[in-house]
Design an enzyme around this catalytic site. Sequence first.
Site, PDB file in Angstrom:
ATOM      1  N   SER A  82       0.839  -1.200   0.000  1.00  0.00           N
ATOM      2  CA  SER A  82       0.000   0.000   0.000  1.00  0.00           C
ATOM      3  C   SER A  82       0.871   1.246   0.000  1.00  0.00           C
ATOM      4  CB  SER A  82      -0.922   0.041   1.221  1.00  0.00           C
ATOM      5  OG  SER A  82      -1.667   1.250   1.189  1.00  0.00           O
ATOM      6  N   LYS A 133      -4.866  -6.629   3.580  1.00  0.00           N
ATOM      7  CA  LYS A 133      -4.824  -5.500   2.626  1.00  0.00           C
ATOM      8  C   LYS A 133      -6.229  -5.174   2.119  1.00  0.00           C
ATOM      9  CE  LYS A 133      -3.335  -2.249  -0.069  1.00  0.00           C
ATOM     10  NZ  LYS A 133      -3.850  -2.162  -1.357  1.00  0.00           N
ATOM     11  N   HIS A 158      -7.776  -3.201   4.733  1.00  0.00           N
ATOM     12  CA  HIS A 158      -7.156  -1.861   4.646  1.00  0.00           C
ATOM     13  C   HIS A 158      -7.899  -1.031   3.606  1.00  0.00           C
ATOM     14  CE1 HIS A 158      -4.558   0.916   2.380  1.00  0.00           C
ATOM     15  NE2 HIS A 158      -3.898   1.155   3.510  1.00  0.00           N
ATOM     16  N   ASN A 159      -8.162  -1.639   2.453  1.00  0.00           N
ATOM     17  CA  ASN A 159      -8.833  -0.893   1.383  1.00  0.00           C
ATOM     18  C   ASN A 159     -10.282  -0.596   1.727  1.00  0.00           C
ATOM     19  OD1 ASN A 159      -6.383  -1.238   0.101  1.00  0.00           O
ATOM     20  ND2 ASN A 159      -7.307  -1.583  -1.887  1.00  0.00           N
ATOM     21  N   GLU A 185     -10.044   2.241   3.802  1.00  0.00           N
ATOM     22  CA  GLU A 185      -9.687   3.370   2.910  1.00  0.00           C
ATOM     23  C   GLU A 185     -10.954   3.941   2.248  1.00  0.00           C
ATOM     24  OE1 GLU A 185      -6.383   2.558   0.062  1.00  0.00           O
ATOM     25  OE2 GLU A 185      -7.822   3.072  -1.485  1.00  0.00           O
TER      26      GLU A 185
HETATM   27  C1  6PG Z   1      -3.155   1.396  -1.709  1.00  0.00           C
HETATM   28  C2  6PG Z   1      -4.413   1.573  -2.513  1.00  0.00           C
HETATM   29  C3  6PG Z   1      -4.279   0.911  -3.832  1.00  0.00           C
HETATM   30  C4  6PG Z   1      -5.285   1.355  -4.863  1.00  0.00           C
HETATM   31  C5  6PG Z   1      -6.707   1.107  -4.494  1.00  0.00           C
HETATM   32  C6  6PG Z   1      -7.642   1.884  -5.382  1.00  0.00           C
HETATM   33  O1  6PG Z   1      -3.279   0.898  -0.607  1.00  0.00           O
HETATM   34  O2  6PG Z   1      -2.094   1.785  -2.191  1.00  0.00           O
HETATM   35  O3  6PG Z   1      -5.478   0.990  -1.834  1.00  0.00           O
HETATM   36  O4  6PG Z   1      -4.244  -0.454  -3.603  1.00  0.00           O
HETATM   37  O5  6PG Z   1      -5.101   2.708  -5.086  1.00  0.00           O
HETATM   38  O6  6PG Z   1      -6.968  -0.246  -4.653  1.00  0.00           O
HETATM   39  O7  6PG Z   1      -8.867   1.314  -5.248  1.00  0.00           O
HETATM   40  P1  6PG Z   1     -10.138   1.782  -6.024  1.00  0.00           P
HETATM   41  O8  6PG Z   1      -9.744   1.989  -7.472  1.00  0.00           O
HETATM   42  O9  6PG Z   1     -11.092   0.666  -5.859  1.00  0.00           O
HETATM   43  O10 6PG Z   1     -10.557   3.066  -5.386  1.00  0.00           O
END
Ligand code: 6PG
Length: 508
Positions: free
Chosen positions: A138, A210, A213-214, A217
């Site tokens: 990430s 992860k 995590h997303n 996010e």
């Molecule tokens: C990270 C981000 C990366 C990516 C996302 C975008 O941790 O660096 O999460 O993995 O930018 O997956 O996700 P979306 O396109 O679904 O918003």
Amino acid sequence: MSENLNKCDIGFVGLGVMGKNLVLNLADNGYKIAAFDLDLEKVSAVIEQDKNETNNGEPRVVGCSSYTELLAQLKAPHLIVLSVPAGDIVDQVCQNLIGAGIQRDDIVIDTGNSLWTDTVEREAKYKDDFLFFSSAVSGGEVGARFGPALMPSGSPYAWTRVKPIWSAIAAKVDAATGKPLERSQPGQVIENGDPCADYIGPAGAGHYVKMVHNGIEYADMQLICEAYHVLREGLQLGCDEIANIFEGWNQGVLDSYLMEISVEVLRHKDVETQTHLVDLILDKAGQKGTGLWTAVSSLEVGCPSPTISQAVYARSISSFKELRKHTSTVLSAPEFTPLCESEKELFIEQLHDALYCSKICTYAQGFQLMKLASVEHNWQLNFASIAKIWRAGCIIRAAFLQSITDAFEREQQLDNLLVDSFFSEQLSSYQQNWRKAVAQCTLMGIPIGAISASLSYYDSMRCATLPANLLQGQRDYFGAHTFERIDQPAGHKFHVEWTSADRPIIKL
Ligand code: 6PG
């Protein structure tokens, strides 16, 4: 081994933005890389950038034009990092490496956003060909270049070989303060500090972590977007005014990377039109699927994650732009008297507290989900260690992650962050403002799905009694699904003949 002399330490497949930057990060940390991509222009681009960054000194990256050449350039046993899109491409690359002669004790590390169940299958599928290891990354392109957060999982033996490399390239945190140690220049390395990379668990565990995590996010981003929406539409503030408010918030408990970049996005002006760019960006959110996977997993595991799920719904609703344009002319808005200046000030403070409490709920949901998944799959996840990894380098990095680390260090087996003494006290002190903000936004008619879902989550979690008693009655009425009684021992099932004259209760 003499045949290893002058050979490369690491093979790298996939030189897109993330891949190229990971290669240069590895090179900065003293590793010689053999780099390959099906698009040979990308191979040339990374070699060119390496030349520029080293002022034509000793090349740190060797370009390869085939999988066979890639293996031939590497020290044995081979260590190969993949930075390719999740899905079938990972298997295509693995098959090509098998075709090129990869050996059983060679390691292949998948750094993409793969679905965790695919990772579990791949480890088993390739076990006779090579060691399939995974490490989610990430931090976006800057993180990849100057220090990402890394979530490795799979064979513990493979981890012993990967660990020194991952510890070197990961983001670092000052062990005493928990604050990120900045690294922003090519060639710069940080040798001290706690690396944001630690072994997560067996195959699939790292990609699961992860994924969560997303999911967090998605929720974190949505919460900030809802606050922006309320300030823009409800208070009619301009982009710079909102940026100033967010900048202030970023100095306190809401200090985070996502808040920081939101300020930059809000301030940015389109060069041609001199308009704030955010006002010109179409309000249709994209998504690659990791937030959705988190929401689906939370339903499967049976762990409530309404803020995360709501953030996924918010992206879906945003995608119906044409329908929304139509409904906006059909559905009426509430009547609302604009706030006066002193009310505005108070409301902004309430909104801040609402964001903070919602953020606590988001992480409570994410960590509980990981806990339940860990029990289900026997991963034995270490939550203090996961919170530590997320303190720097990753997209959800925030000062707040230190408080989460502390909570899990106080009590490793914490069922839910809401019951930690620090967080329960924070929620107690801020909840009144949270409620007022939700009420005010509702009166204004501004959608705050994630903020209000968080409040309902909080209220549900703090209720010793929920209306599921009536629900169980309804289920038993139409389907004889049975219920337990609070005045009888747990586990004893009862059913009522609801429609018969004497309505007998049957103990099953
Ligand atoms: C990270 C981000 C990366 C990516 C996302 C975008 O941790 O660096 O999460 O993995 O930018 O997956 O996700 P979306 O396109 O679904 O918003």
